[in-house]
Design a protein around this motif. Structure first.
Motif, PDB file in Angstrom:
ATOM      1  N   ALA A 112      -7.093  42.020 -21.252  1.00 21.17           N
ATOM      2  CA  ALA A 112      -6.970  42.228 -22.545  1.00 21.17           C
ATOM      3  C   ALA A 112      -7.142  41.361 -23.594  1.00 21.17           C
ATOM      4  O   ALA A 112      -6.977  40.288 -23.358  1.00 21.17           O
ATOM      5  N   PHE A 113      -7.398  41.920 -24.769  1.00 29.20           N
ATOM      6  CA  PHE A 113      -7.882  40.836 -25.954  1.00 29.20           C
ATOM      7  C   PHE A 113      -6.686  39.655 -26.302  1.00 29.20           C
ATOM      8  O   PHE A 113      -6.892  38.648 -26.766  1.00 29.20           O
ATOM      9  N   PRO A 267      -8.512  48.637 -33.557  1.00 28.52           N
ATOM     10  CA  PRO A 267      -7.263  49.534 -32.865  1.00 28.52           C
ATOM     11  C   PRO A 267      -5.928  48.900 -32.931  1.00 28.52           C
ATOM     12  O   PRO A 267      -5.945  47.674 -32.742  1.00 28.52           O
ATOM     13  N   THR A 268      -5.072  49.181 -33.665  1.00 29.07           N
ATOM     14  CA  THR A 268      -4.166  48.498 -34.475  1.00 29.07           C
ATOM     15  C   THR A 268      -2.485  49.031 -33.891  1.00 29.07           C
ATOM     16  O   THR A 268      -2.350  50.304 -33.948  1.00 29.07           O
ATOM     17  N   GLY A 269      -1.669  47.987 -33.731  1.00 29.31           N
ATOM     18  CA  GLY A 269      -0.340  48.197 -33.380  1.00 29.31           C
ATOM     19  C   GLY A 269       0.556  47.347 -34.273  1.00 29.31           C
ATOM     20  O   GLY A 269       0.936  48.021 -35.015  1.00 29.31           O
ATOM     21  N   GLY A 272      -1.595  42.545 -35.798  1.00 37.85           N
ATOM     22  CA  GLY A 272      -2.232  41.130 -35.993  1.00 37.85           C
ATOM     23  C   GLY A 272      -3.664  40.901 -35.919  1.00 37.85           C
ATOM     24  O   GLY A 272      -4.099  40.246 -36.549  1.00 37.85           O
ATOM     25  N   MET A 323      -0.327  50.047 -28.564  1.00 34.42           N
ATOM     26  CA  MET A 323      -0.410  50.476 -30.179  1.00 34.42           C
ATOM     27  C   MET A 323       0.854  51.438 -30.273  1.00 34.42           C
ATOM     28  O   MET A 323       1.010  51.971 -31.606  1.00 34.42           O
ATOM     29  N   HIS A 400      -7.390  52.362 -25.898  1.00 34.24           N
ATOM     30  CA  HIS A 400      -7.025  51.803 -27.085  1.00 34.24           C
ATOM     31  C   HIS A 400      -8.627  51.594 -27.672  1.00 34.24           C
ATOM     32  O   HIS A 400      -8.781  51.808 -29.214  1.00 34.24           O
ATOM     33  N   THR A 426     -10.546  46.110 -26.905  1.00 33.80           N
ATOM     34  CA  THR A 426      -9.533  45.344 -26.759  1.00 33.80           C
ATOM     35  C   THR A 426      -8.902  45.454 -25.253  1.00 33.80           C
ATOM     36  O   THR A 426      -7.938  44.552 -25.223  1.00 33.80           O
ATOM     37  N   ALA A 427      -9.509  46.215 -24.613  1.00 28.93           N
ATOM     38  CA  ALA A 427      -8.866  46.066 -23.000  1.00 28.93           C
ATOM     39  C   ALA A 427     -10.083  46.788 -22.107  1.00 28.93           C
ATOM     40  O   ALA A 427     -10.865  47.507 -22.544  1.00 28.93           O
TER      41      ALA A 427
HETATM   42  C1  PLP Z   1      -2.153  44.419 -28.519  1.00 29.93           C
HETATM   43  C2  PLP Z   1      -3.094  45.584 -28.449  1.00 29.93           C
HETATM   44  C3  PLP Z   1      -3.748  46.323 -29.426  1.00 29.93           C
HETATM   45  C4  PLP Z   1      -3.132  46.192 -30.823  1.00 29.93           C
HETATM   46  O1  PLP Z   1      -3.298  44.808 -31.497  1.00 29.93           O
HETATM   47  P1  PLP Z   1      -2.298  44.264 -32.892  1.00 29.93           P
HETATM   48  O2  PLP Z   1      -2.744  42.693 -33.038  1.00 29.93           O
HETATM   49  O3  PLP Z   1      -0.881  44.452 -32.220  1.00 29.93           O
HETATM   50  O4  PLP Z   1      -2.569  45.264 -34.002  1.00 29.93           O
HETATM   51  C5  PLP Z   1      -4.760  47.081 -29.381  1.00 29.93           C
HETATM   52  N1  PLP Z   1      -5.257  47.150 -27.996  1.00 29.93           N
HETATM   53  C6  PLP Z   1      -4.775  46.715 -27.022  1.00 29.93           C
HETATM   54  C7  PLP Z   1      -5.332  46.489 -25.643  1.00 29.93           C
HETATM   55  C8  PLP Z   1      -3.797  45.362 -27.079  1.00 29.93           C
HETATM   56  O5  PLP Z   1      -3.201  44.713 -26.022  1.00 29.93           O
END
Ligand code: PLP
Length: 437
Positions: A112-113, A267-269, A272, A323, A400, A426-427
């Motif tokens: 994952a990122f 893609p945002t959670g 960050g 997310m 994601h 991101t993953a």
């Molecule tokens: C953490 C994560 C996100 C969200 O990133 P934020 O920096 O929290 O917005 C998106 N995709 C994956 C796979 C993550 O692990």
């Protein structure tokens, strides 16, 4: 470069202090006092490889670290052994997808990122501790929706002078994520499932951090708290680098000429990753729009549309669990960066704590909307996007990434402009195999 807090503009701390401490004592987040402007240096930075670029960007912010320390951190973090290649990230063109690109950020050890930041943060932290709290042990508390936990455990395992405890929602992570964490090796690690969701974990961890009695207890034992969540500046900083890298690859791949603008879709959670894009943009990287993609937990989509942040809503457990967040911590930094008003930020955050909602002033909303565009999609649309990307472009993406892909298509339909969009991947698709299958 000195740092102040989003809730106290009078503070001035060194980078080592803010990385060692993680969060400011009054509950605010640390931000750089000013942002370096590199817009006149783009041509000079463009040809650099990832590590050389990382050293340049990072040294603008960690001015109390020596060049040798920064080199050691970067070289130790982004090795081909860990990332499978000399260049840790890849900008991928999909056949038949035109000028768009995917930025693959998941080639690190936990798929994952988060590895992009969490392979280097422990290296920053041990050096920051030696400067800011010599002889003390750092106790890292981390709340995770799944990916941060494993990446942090892997980054901190057996790092001298550190201990790490990770808290994850018992029913909120994928089976693969749960097993990755539960089987973690290392003498200084611990993992704990909690009853509740990610927001409960994050809120509790923040409370422990800012509890004076806990701080005193730790101080008596020669320990200090720190954080591996994206509230720690040492985690956001390394993420700025890959936006520059991606932009320069767009130029070298002939998609843009230097200075022309691109859009990015993230893609945002916890806000960050997209905040790191905002920092890059403020530093002079030619980014037009920041597209904020959410899943069914669409609190940010609604916020960017209306200026009303309201976490009093149903929480959904989705196919993109990283997310599944209703309180996006790093939004606090954006509000401060855009308003410059610590009193306003303090008031909004207290209101969020007390009442579960706040409304930003009109001028601030106008500024947010001129920079960000937001969209969301549910699990059905996420799964359709995975199928569509596979059938049309022969590329398998994770859930994601699929949310971001879907929202990028929504953006292209809604906004009549044709700048290339970089979608952040991101993953690895193999991290969420059930949903992807
Ligand atoms: C953490 C994560 C996100 C969200 O990133 P934020 O920096 O929290 O917005 C998106 N995709 C994956 C796979 C993550 O692990």
């Amino acid at each position: 470069m000195l740092y102040k807090s989003t809730r106290d503009s009078s503070l001035r701390l060194s980078a080592a202090q803010v990385i060692a401490q993680g969060i400011s004592k009054e509950g605010g987040l640390f931000v750089p006092e000013t942002l370096p402007d590199v817009s006149a240096r783009l041509a000079e930075l463009a040809p650099l490889d990832y590590k050389a670029l990382a050293k340049e960007i990072i040294s603008l912010f960690l001015t109390d670290f020596t060049p040798e320390e920064i080199t050691d951190c970067v070289e130790g973090a982004y090795t081909p052994e860990k990332f499978g290649d000399a260049e840790p990230v890849k900008l991928t063109a999909l056949p038949g997808a035109g000028n768009g690109r995917l930025l693959e950020l998941w080639h690190g050890p936990t798929c994952a990122f988060k590895d992009m930041a969490l392979q280097i943060l422990p290296r920053f932290l041990t050096r920051a501790m030696a400067k800011a709290a010599p002889g003390k042990e750092a106790v890292i508390l981390t709340a995770t929706s799944g990916d941060t936990g494993k990446a942090a455990l892997e980054g901190f395992k057996d790092v001298p002078g550190t201990r790490i405890a990770v808290f994850y929602p018992r029913d909120g992570v994928s089976p693969m994520q749960q097993r990755q964490m539960a089987t973690q090796e290392g003498e200084n690690v611990s993992v704990c499932a909690i009853e509740g969701n990610f927001d409960d974990a994050q809120t509790a961890v923040k409370q422990i951090f800012t509890d004076p009695a806990m701080q005193e207890l730790l101080a008596r034992q020669g320990k200090v708290f720190s954080s591996a969540n994206s509230i720690n500046w040492g985690r956001l900083l390394p993420q700025i680098v890959y936006y520059f890298y991606a932009y320069f690859r767009l130029v070298s791949q002939g998609v843009l000429s230097l200075g022309e603008k691109a859009n990015v879709c993230v893609p945002t959670g916890n806000f960050g990753n997209i905040l790191a894009a905002y920092y890059a943009r403020e530093m002079g990287l030619p980014i037009a729009r920041l597209i904020c993609a959410s899943n069914a937990n669409r609190v940010l989509t609604d916020f960017i549309a209306t200026g009303a942040y309201d976490r009093r809503r149903e929480f959904f457990t989705t196919a993109s669990p990283s997310m599944d967040i209703l309180v996006s911590s790093n939004l606090e930094r954006l509000l401060y960066l855009m308003s410059g008003d610590a009193a306003l930020v303090r008031q909004l955050m207290e209101q969020l704590n007390r009442e579960g909602c706040y409304q930003v002033p009109d001028e601030l909303l106008t500024e947010i909307q001129s920079t960000f565009w937001a969209g969301c999609c549910d699990d059905d649309a996420t799964k359709s996007a995975i199928r569509e990307v596979w059938e049309h472009h022969h590329y398998l993406c994770d859930t994601h990434t699929a949310v971001a892909w879907n929202v990028a298509q929504q953006y292209k339909q809604a906004v009549p402009e044709h700048r290339p969009v970089v979608v952040l991947s991101t993953a690895s698709p193999y991290k969420f195999p059930e949903a992807v299958l």
